[in-house]
Motif scaffolding. Sequence first.
Motif, PDB file in Angstrom:
ATOM      1  N   UNK A  88       0.800  -1.225   0.000  1.00 39.95           N
ATOM      2  CA  UNK A  88       0.000   0.000   0.000  1.00 39.95           C
ATOM      3  C   UNK A  88       0.832   1.275   0.000  1.00 39.95           C
ATOM      4  N   UNK A  89       2.063   1.188   0.468  1.00 38.86           N
ATOM      5  CA  UNK A  89       2.919   2.381   0.488  1.00 38.86           C
ATOM      6  C   UNK A  89       3.394   2.756  -0.908  1.00 38.86           C
ATOM      7  N   UNK A  90       3.349   1.795  -1.826  1.00 42.88           N
ATOM      8  CA  UNK A  90       3.843   2.026  -3.186  1.00 42.88           C
ATOM      9  C   UNK A  90       2.711   1.985  -4.202  1.00 42.88           C
ATOM     10  N   UNK A  96      -3.685  -1.592  -7.019  1.00 41.80           N
ATOM     11  CA  UNK A  96      -3.731  -2.614  -5.980  1.00 41.80           C
ATOM     12  C   UNK A  96      -5.000  -3.458  -6.098  1.00 41.80           C
ATOM     13  N   UNK A  97      -6.149  -2.810  -6.212  1.00 40.65           N
ATOM     14  CA  UNK A  97      -7.412  -3.532  -6.306  1.00 40.65           C
ATOM     15  C   UNK A  97      -7.470  -4.383  -7.575  1.00 40.65           C
ATOM     16  N   UNK A  98      -6.986  -3.838  -8.657  1.00 40.23           N
ATOM     17  CA  UNK A  98      -7.022  -4.583  -9.918  1.00 40.23           C
ATOM     18  C   UNK A  98      -6.149  -5.823  -9.826  1.00 40.23           C
ATOM     19  N   UNK A 149      -5.447  -3.942   3.893  1.00 39.02           N
ATOM     20  CA  UNK A 149      -4.909  -3.118   2.818  1.00 39.02           C
ATOM     21  C   UNK A 149      -5.784  -1.896   2.566  1.00 39.02           C
ATOM     22  N   UNK A 150      -7.091  -2.053   2.676  1.00 40.59           N
ATOM     23  CA  UNK A 150      -7.999  -0.921   2.489  1.00 40.59           C
ATOM     24  C   UNK A 150      -7.766   0.131   3.579  1.00 40.59           C
ATOM     25  N   UNK A 152      -5.006   0.640   5.183  1.00 41.29           N
ATOM     26  CA  UNK A 152      -3.714   1.264   4.918  1.00 41.29           C
ATOM     27  C   UNK A 152      -3.840   2.317   3.818  1.00 41.29           C
ATOM     28  N   UNK A 153      -4.648   2.037   2.811  1.00 43.37           N
ATOM     29  CA  UNK A 153      -4.865   3.022   1.746  1.00 43.37           C
ATOM     30  C   UNK A 153      -5.655   4.217   2.266  1.00 43.37           C
ATOM     31  N   UNK A 154      -6.587   3.977   3.165  1.00 43.22           N
ATOM     32  CA  UNK A 154      -7.333   5.087   3.757  1.00 43.22           C
ATOM     33  C   UNK A 154      -6.400   5.968   4.578  1.00 43.22           C
ATOM     34  N   UNK A 155      -5.488   5.360   5.313  1.00 43.32           N
ATOM     35  CA  UNK A 155      -4.542   6.131   6.120  1.00 43.32           C
ATOM     36  C   UNK A 155      -3.653   7.005   5.257  1.00 43.32           C
ATOM     37  N   UNK A 156      -3.461   6.635   4.005  1.00 46.54           N
ATOM     38  CA  UNK A 156      -2.652   7.425   3.085  1.00 46.54           C
ATOM     39  C   UNK A 156      -3.507   8.398   2.277  1.00 46.54           C
ATOM     40  N   UNK A 157      -4.780   8.498   2.623  1.00 40.71           N
ATOM     41  CA  UNK A 157      -5.648   9.475   1.972  1.00 40.71           C
ATOM     42  C   UNK A 157      -6.153   9.076   0.610  1.00 40.71           C
ATOM     43  N   UNK A 158      -6.032   7.808   0.265  1.00 46.22           N
ATOM     44  CA  UNK A 158      -6.452   7.358  -1.059  1.00 46.22           C
ATOM     45  C   UNK A 158      -7.857   6.772  -1.071  1.00 46.22           C
TER      46      UNK A 158
END
Length: 217
Positions: A88-90, A96-98, A149-150, A152-158
């Motif tokens: 998720x950091x990259x 990622x979802x795809x 993973x979701x 983690x993506x939320x924590x990165x604002x995505x």
Amino acid sequence: MSDTTVLAPNTPARPDIDSPKRREVIEGARRVFFDKGFDGASMDEVAKAAGVSKATIYAHFSSKDELFGALAMCERNRSAEHMFEVDPAVDEVDDMLRRIGLSFMTMMVRPDHIRLIRMLIGVAEKFPRIGSNFFDAGPALGGIRLAELLRAQEARGRLDLAGEDAVELGVLFLNMCNGNFVKAMMFAGAEPPTQQQIEAVVDRAVRVFLASYGRAA
């Protein structure tokens, strides 16, 4: 002695659960169960396919249902091995979802996986523990892993999960990727979908998911 009868108390202690001999037994069981089904398979046939004695099988597995349960878990681990290899950091959230969706569906529509699920449905009625263990380590765990993973993506604002249960959202996404492919193969004997068909459904699932929970760059 029936294939589902536990051995007498003088059975030797169980060897290492990940020993090479145990793997040979499971591989032999895989060939027999996938060819004959659970009810049609016998421990004699498994022993012949694995190139071991029945005593060796019973040194590792007390019954046919225990052996089948171990096979189911082994197949699940083999199928899901690369499913969540993302960072998720990259990785951008759509990529990622795809990637997860394509990996998930490639595994789900394998003919051997379809045969395994059919057997599990039949076996679970008589041995619910096998079905429960597979569900906990398969579909349920998939939702939990994707939820991590979701978040983690939320924590990165995505993503903005809007306070909803991330596990339920993970299961929702995987179910959207599923479309109707697996049901058509299981119940109607349909051919596996093409890669293009899988990609079309997964891409649609990604768009729908991000339309609800994605954040604009």
